[in-house]
Design a protein around this motif. Structure first.
Motif, PDB file in Angstrom:
ATOM      1  N   THR A   6       4.555   7.559  11.367  1.00  0.00           N
ATOM      2  CA  THR A   6       4.643   7.191   9.953  1.00  0.00           C
ATOM      3  C   THR A   6       5.509   5.949   9.757  1.00  0.00           C
ATOM      4  N   LEU A   7       6.613   5.863  10.497  1.00  0.00           N
ATOM      5  CA  LEU A   7       7.511   4.711  10.376  1.00  0.00           C
ATOM      6  C   LEU A   7       6.802   3.416  10.754  1.00  0.00           C
TER       7      LEU A   7
ATOM      8  N   ILE B  91       5.542  14.509   3.700  1.00  0.00           N
ATOM      9  CA  ILE B  91       6.537  13.503   3.339  1.00  0.00           C
ATOM     10  C   ILE B  91       6.128  12.765   2.065  1.00  0.00           C
ATOM     11  N   PHE B  92       4.883  12.286   2.031  1.00  0.00           N
ATOM     12  CA  PHE B  92       4.450  11.480   0.890  1.00  0.00           C
ATOM     13  C   PHE B  92       4.159  12.341  -0.340  1.00  0.00           C
TER      14      PHE B  92
ATOM     15  N   ALA C  22       6.179  14.921  -1.066  1.00  0.00           N
ATOM     16  CA  ALA C  22       7.493  15.366  -1.527  1.00  0.00           C
ATOM     17  C   ALA C  22       8.298  14.259  -2.197  1.00  0.00           C
ATOM     18  N   LEU C  23       8.034  12.996  -1.832  1.00  0.00           N
ATOM     19  CA  LEU C  23       8.828  11.903  -2.387  1.00  0.00           C
ATOM     20  C   LEU C  23       8.346  11.559  -3.791  1.00  0.00           C
ATOM     21  N   PRO C  24       9.193  11.700  -4.797  1.00  0.00           N
ATOM     22  CA  PRO C  24       8.766  11.426  -6.182  1.00  0.00           C
ATOM     23  C   PRO C  24       8.246  10.003  -6.382  1.00  0.00           C
ATOM     24  N   LEU C  25       8.802   9.043  -5.644  1.00  0.00           N
ATOM     25  CA  LEU C  25       8.385   7.649  -5.805  1.00  0.00           C
ATOM     26  C   LEU C  25       6.994   7.383  -5.235  1.00  0.00           C
ATOM     27  N   VAL C  26       6.515   8.285  -4.372  1.00  0.00           N
ATOM     28  CA  VAL C  26       5.209   8.109  -3.746  1.00  0.00           C
ATOM     29  C   VAL C  26       4.170   9.027  -4.384  1.00  0.00           C
ATOM     30  N   ASP C  27       4.583  10.198  -4.739  1.00  0.00           N
ATOM     31  CA  ASP C  27       3.739  11.285  -5.210  1.00  0.00           C
ATOM     32  C   ASP C  27       2.595  10.788  -6.103  1.00  0.00           C
TER      33      ASP C  27
ATOM     34  N   GLY D  53       0.110  14.311  11.482  1.00  0.00           N
ATOM     35  CA  GLY D  53      -0.676  14.182  10.269  1.00  0.00           C
ATOM     36  C   GLY D  53      -0.137  15.042   9.143  1.00  0.00           C
ATOM     37  N   SER D  54       0.137  16.300   9.422  1.00  0.00           N
ATOM     38  CA  SER D  54       0.650  17.194   8.391  1.00  0.00           C
ATOM     39  C   SER D  54       2.015  16.739   7.896  1.00  0.00           C
TER      40      SER D  54
END
Length: 362
Positions: A199-200, A60-61, A63-68, A54-55
């Motif tokens: 997550t994948l 991950i989400f 840190a990713l600029p496209l998701v943030d 979970g953490s």
């Protein structure tokens, strides 16, 4: 500015409901750990795997600029400027509790996963509704994957919980069903599998389902997922062979019922218009500057302080934050449709209590 430790008294003055929610989840994670410790190494694996998977997903989400597209409020205990301590506890609660609850039923593997996902989404739903309205976090204003909402909570959030926790339970069940004696080696393999694949596999399911709504998660995707998962869960009950079912610790049962009652009570008691959140939020800037999100859809890169539609405003401030701001204060907005919102929250909380208690009969 950012501090790892913030005064509970000061928090109560600006975000009182959040203070209650923060420690409600910390308590839940502690009680789940006690339950796992009492129940054996297999349950300890579930607890630790929920914490890790979970953490990791949140980091991950984030840190990713496209998701943030989300920003947590400043809690009394912060791990980083954007990660409160209570967030890992949230993952433990909505992943461990449903997984442990369903495992005791002895359903087939696919049914176990589907029912666990459904229970997790039901558990998470009132938190998702309360948190968005009372500024426990804020969303990106124009990100299309979170545009479709129910009671203020993105449909994609519910769909994510469904697929994420179902995948988590499926991977764990594969390990624990084949190897009920959890050795240290098997423990490590199971933990690595869940941390690396949950997550994948969630993303793969979401990618397929969101095509039903034109490429972004919406109402059709959620409805189809719920129906499919409910069918899988029901088929497991139909084919299930009678066997003794292990009980649930009473303190865990009391907590789950109390959890739904507390969240419903927050919605009935507090006024979102009295809440203020100072912390990291979407960067302000020039209006209508286009950017791409992770799905390839267009969104506006910056928050336009004169044109946005979120459950907050800048009405309690002398002026909106200047361009380029990422740390600023937002003010809660009153309910637009209070009867509908409160009715939905209370109805979901009541359904959660009924469903969790009903499963004790099997």
């Amino acid at each position: 500015m950012f501090s790892h430790f913030n005064s509970p008294l000061a928090q109560w003055q600006v975000l009182p409901s959040f203070l209650i929610g923060e420690y409600l989840f910390i308590l839940g994670a502690v009680l789940a750990l006690i339950h796992a410790w009492r129940s054996g190494r297999d349950h300890l694996l579930i607890w630790i795997a929920a914490l890790v998977a979970g953490s990791a997903n949140d980091i991950i989400f984030m840190a990713l600029p496209l998701v943030d597209n989300f920003w947590q409020a400043q809690a009394t205990i912060m791990l980083t400027a954007r990660m409160p301590l209570y967030i890992p506890c949230v993952y433990v609660c909505f992943m461990y509790l449903p997984t442990a609850w369903v495992r005791r039923l002895g359903l087939p593997r696919w049914s176990t996963a589907a029912l666990t996902g459904l229970l997790a989404s039901l558990y998470y739903a009132p938190y998702d509704i309360i948190g968005a309205k009372f500024l426990w976090w804020t969303w990106h204003d124009t990100d299309k994957p979170i545009a479709a909402r129910l009671f203020g909570a993105p449909v994609s959030s519910t769909l994510w919980v469904l697929t994420f926790v179902a995948t988590f339970a499926w991977l764990l069940d594969h390990t624990l069903r084949k190897h009920p004696d959890v050795t240290a080696r098997r423990f490590g393999i199971g933990l690595a599998k869940v941390a690396g694949l949950t997550t994948l596999f969630m993303i793969l399911q979401m990618t397929v389902l969101q095509q039903l709504d034109g490429g972004t998660p919406g109402y059709r995707a959620l409805a189809v997922c719920v129906v499919l998962y409910a069918g899988l869960a029901w088929s497991g009950f139909r084919s299930r062979e009678p066997h003794p079912v292990a009980g649930v610790d009473r303190f865990l049962l009391v907590y789950v019922v109390g959890y739904f009652l507390v969240l419903a009570g927050i919605g009935l008691t507090f006024d979102p218009a009295t809440h203020k959140s100072t912390g990291t939020h979407q960067k302000t800037g020039k209006c209508y500057v286009e950017a791409k999100d992770i799905t390839g859809n267009t969104r506006y890169e910056y928050l336009c302080v004169t044109d946005f539609d979120e459950p907050y405003s800048f009405a309690c401030l002398p002026s909106p934050p200047p361009p380029g701001s990422t740390w600023y204060t937002v003010c809660g907005r009153p309910h637009r449709h209070p009867a509908r919102w409160i009715g939905g929250l209370v109805g979901i909380a009541a359904a959660g209590i009924v469903v969790f208690l009903s499963l004790l009969a099997f």
